[in-house]
Design a protein around this motif. Structure first.
Motif, PDB file in Angstrom:
ATOM      1  N   LEU A  67       0.828  -1.204   0.000  1.00  0.00           N
ATOM      2  CA  LEU A  67       0.000   0.000   0.000  1.00  0.00           C
ATOM      3  C   LEU A  67       0.865   1.258   0.000  1.00  0.00           C
ATOM      4  CD1 LEU A  67      -2.859  -1.002   2.482  1.00  0.00           C
ATOM      5  CD2 LEU A  67      -2.987  -0.786  -0.005  1.00  0.00           C
ATOM      6  N   ALA A  68       2.010   1.192   0.650  1.00  0.00           N
ATOM      7  CA  ALA A  68       2.931   2.334   0.621  1.00  0.00           C
ATOM      8  C   ALA A  68       3.422   2.574  -0.802  1.00  0.00           C
ATOM      9  CB  ALA A  68       4.111   2.074   1.558  1.00  0.00           C
ATOM     10  N   LEU A  69       3.720   1.496  -1.528  1.00  0.00           N
ATOM     11  CA  LEU A  69       4.135   1.637  -2.931  1.00  0.00           C
ATOM     12  C   LEU A  69       3.019   2.246  -3.779  1.00  0.00           C
ATOM     13  CD1 LEU A  69       6.060  -1.702  -3.642  1.00  0.00           C
ATOM     14  CD2 LEU A  69       7.015   0.599  -3.458  1.00  0.00           C
ATOM     15  N   VAL A  70       1.788   1.803  -3.525  1.00  0.00           N
ATOM     16  CA  VAL A  70       0.645   2.347  -4.268  1.00  0.00           C
ATOM     17  C   VAL A  70       0.517   3.847  -4.013  1.00  0.00           C
ATOM     18  CG1 VAL A  70      -1.872   2.345  -4.482  1.00  0.00           C
ATOM     19  CG2 VAL A  70      -0.647   0.176  -4.309  1.00  0.00           C
ATOM     20  N   VAL A  71       0.611   4.246  -2.753  1.00  0.00           N
ATOM     21  CA  VAL A  71       0.457   5.659  -2.383  1.00  0.00           C
ATOM     22  C   VAL A  71       1.579   6.506  -2.987  1.00  0.00           C
ATOM     23  CG1 VAL A  71       0.478   7.290  -0.461  1.00  0.00           C
ATOM     24  CG2 VAL A  71      -0.830   5.177  -0.288  1.00  0.00           C
ATOM     25  N   ILE A  72       2.811   6.035  -2.898  1.00  0.00           N
ATOM     26  CA  ILE A  72       3.953   6.793  -3.442  1.00  0.00           C
ATOM     27  C   ILE A  72       3.827   6.939  -4.948  1.00  0.00           C
ATOM     28  CG2 ILE A  72       6.448   6.744  -3.820  1.00  0.00           C
ATOM     29  CD1 ILE A  72       6.686   5.340  -1.081  1.00  0.00           C
ATOM     30  N   ALA A  73       3.519   5.830  -5.641  1.00  0.00           N
ATOM     31  CA  ALA A  73       3.363   5.882  -7.100  1.00  0.00           C
ATOM     32  C   ALA A  73       2.190   6.774  -7.483  1.00  0.00           C
ATOM     33  CB  ALA A  73       3.164   4.470  -7.649  1.00  0.00           C
ATOM     34  N   ALA A  74       1.111   6.745  -6.704  1.00  0.00           N
ATOM     35  CA  ALA A  74      -0.055   7.581  -6.983  1.00  0.00           C
ATOM     36  C   ALA A  74       0.290   9.064  -6.816  1.00  0.00           C
ATOM     37  CB  ALA A  74      -1.207   7.204  -6.063  1.00  0.00           C
ATOM     38  N   ALA A  75       1.086   9.383  -5.797  1.00  0.00           N
ATOM     39  CA  ALA A  75       1.483  10.777  -5.573  1.00  0.00           C
ATOM     40  C   ALA A  75       2.342  11.291  -6.730  1.00  0.00           C
ATOM     41  CB  ALA A  75       2.242  10.892  -4.253  1.00  0.00           C
ATOM     42  N   VAL A  76       3.263  10.457  -7.190  1.00  0.00           N
ATOM     43  CA  VAL A  76       4.114  10.842  -8.325  1.00  0.00           C
ATOM     44  C   VAL A  76       3.264  10.993  -9.589  1.00  0.00           C
ATOM     45  CG1 VAL A  76       6.002  10.098  -9.827  1.00  0.00           C
ATOM     46  CG2 VAL A  76       6.167   9.742  -7.356  1.00  0.00           C
ATOM     47  N   SER A  77       2.358  10.055  -9.802  1.00  0.00           N
ATOM     48  CA  SER A  77       1.488  10.112 -10.968  1.00  0.00           C
ATOM     49  C   SER A  77       0.583  11.342 -10.931  1.00  0.00           C
ATOM     50  CB  SER A  77       0.637   8.843 -11.039  1.00  0.00           C
ATOM     51  OG  SER A  77      -0.234   8.869 -12.147  1.00  0.00           O
ATOM     52  N   GLY A 115       5.661  -4.768  -8.519  1.00  0.00           N
ATOM     53  CA  GLY A 115       5.472  -4.091  -9.802  1.00  0.00           C
ATOM     54  C   GLY A 115       4.006  -3.772 -10.043  1.00  0.00           C
ATOM     55  N   TYR A 116       3.142  -4.711  -9.662  1.00  0.00           N
ATOM     56  CA  TYR A 116       1.702  -4.480  -9.785  1.00  0.00           C
ATOM     57  C   TYR A 116       1.282  -3.288  -8.923  1.00  0.00           C
ATOM     58  CZ  TYR A 116      -3.221  -4.895  -8.585  1.00  0.00           C
ATOM     59  OH  TYR A 116      -4.541  -4.603  -8.341  1.00  0.00           O
ATOM     60  N   ALA A 117       1.781  -3.229  -7.691  1.00  0.00           N
ATOM     61  CA  ALA A 117       1.423  -2.140  -6.780  1.00  0.00           C
ATOM     62  C   ALA A 117       1.838  -0.786  -7.357  1.00  0.00           C
ATOM     63  CB  ALA A 117       2.075  -2.360  -5.413  1.00  0.00           C
ATOM     64  N   VAL A 118       3.029  -0.720  -7.945  1.00  0.00           N
ATOM     65  CA  VAL A 118       3.504   0.538  -8.535  1.00  0.00           C
ATOM     66  C   VAL A 118       2.631   0.923  -9.733  1.00  0.00           C
ATOM     67  CG1 VAL A 118       5.414   1.633  -9.754  1.00  0.00           C
ATOM     68  CG2 VAL A 118       5.876   0.225  -7.743  1.00  0.00           C
ATOM     69  N   ALA A 119       2.332  -0.051 -10.593  1.00  0.00           N
ATOM     70  CA  ALA A 119       1.509   0.220 -11.773  1.00  0.00           C
ATOM     71  C   ALA A 119       0.117   0.701 -11.379  1.00  0.00           C
ATOM     72  CB  ALA A 119       1.410  -1.031 -12.641  1.00  0.00           C
ATOM     73  N   GLU A 120      -0.461   0.065 -10.361  1.00  0.00           N
ATOM     74  CA  GLU A 120      -1.786   0.479  -9.910  1.00  0.00           C
ATOM     75  C   GLU A 120      -1.735   1.863  -9.268  1.00  0.00           C
ATOM     76  OE1 GLU A 120      -4.882  -0.918 -10.311  1.00  0.00           O
ATOM     77  OE2 GLU A 120      -3.721  -2.106 -11.724  1.00  0.00           O
ATOM     78  N   GLY A 121      -0.632   2.181  -8.602  1.00  0.00           N
ATOM     79  CA  GLY A 121      -0.482   3.512  -8.036  1.00  0.00           C
ATOM     80  C   GLY A 121      -0.450   4.572  -9.126  1.00  0.00           C
TER      81      GLY A 121
END
Length: 276
Positions: A67-77, A115-121
């Motif tokens: 979930l941390a990866l999702v949040v970080i990737a979402a913030a960057v996106s 990788g899935y978590a980052v992509a979903e983020g």
């Protein structure tokens, strides 16, 4: 009856049996003494970590990390999407492919799951900034609704009030297939411009109420039931002592459900905001 490979191996024989075999002429060279045996039996029981068995902490840590990866990737996106509007579409495609790979993979792959978590983020961040531009505030509303729903389901499960049943699970899978079929048809209508409404079939109304909200509410119930199923699988895995590496699989399942839940809430609030 035990596996003959195990019973024929001295590694699976208890020390008393090994001493008996030694007395009969079988010299293993490492026969345990009485003092050694007494010390072995006096030792405390091995912990789940020492036996490589799954614990709740394993699942919590893995889920929190994903979930941390999702949040970080979402913030960057979120920051990059205004300049790269197609970024979230790439995230959605990559996330979908990685989800399928992880679902059908026999053993969990931490790299592919992360990788899935980052992509979903990336997907969620871009989708959220796009929706929020047209319907201000819906991203935060969807996030709060997702967190609250997860907490309510978790508390209900821990209290024993929320459980699955064979009948409900059968209905769940039938509803899931129906929902997936509807979503694919609606996506085709939206892509090929077969409807004047931006939401496709979801933009219709029943007795003056948005059809998209009704369908979204059904999807939220399905996602909530999926969470209960996830919790039961984790509980069963801990109780039967499955290998610790399956914590990645359980964490992946939770993240998939939470992503689905967030997207449904985002759509519901956007449709309701569009009516104001």
């Amino acid at each position: 009856m035990s596996n003959p490979v195990f019973t024929s191996s001295r590694a699976f024989q208890d020390p008393v049996q090994q001493r008996g075999n030694q007395a009969q002429g079988y010299d293993y060279g490492t026969a345990a003494s009485a003092a050694t045996l007494e010390n072995m039996y006096a030792q405390p029981s091995a912990t789940p970590v020492q036996t490589n068995r799954l614990t709740y902490d394993d699942v919590i840590v893995k889920t929190g990390g994903l979930l941390a990866l999702v949040v970080i990737a979402a913030a960057v996106s979120w920051q990059l999407s205004p300049a790269m509007p197609g970024l979230y579409i790439a995230g959605a495609i990559i996330g979908f492919v990685l989800a399928l790979i992880n679902i059908f993979k026999k053993s969990p792959s931490p790299a592919l799951i992360m990788g899935y978590a980052v992509a979903e983020g990336v997907f969620l961040g871009g989708l959220s900034v796009f929706m929020d531009a047209f319907y201000p505030g819906v991203a935060m509303q969807a996030l709060i609704a997702t967190v609250v729903t997860f907490a309510v389901v978790l508390v209900g499960f821990k209290s024993g009030k929320l459980r699955t049943s064979p009948k409900l699970t059968k209905m769940f899978f039938i509803a899931m297939i129906s929902y997936a079929a509807f979503s694919l048809v609606n996506l085709g209508i939206m892509l090929f411009g077969a409807s004047d409404n931006a939401w496709g079939l979801r933009g219709g109304e029943i007795a003056g109420f948005p059809l998209g909200v009704i369908i979204g509410a059904v999807a939220v119930l399905l996602a909530s039931y999926s969470l209960v199923m996830d919790f039961e699988q984790i509980k069963h895995g801990v109780e039967v002592g499955v290998p610790r590496n399956l914590a990645w699989t359980f964490a992946f399942g939770l993240v998939v459900t939470l992503v689905w839940l967030y997207v449904e809430f985002l759509r519901i609030f956007a449709i309701l905001s569009g009516r104001d």
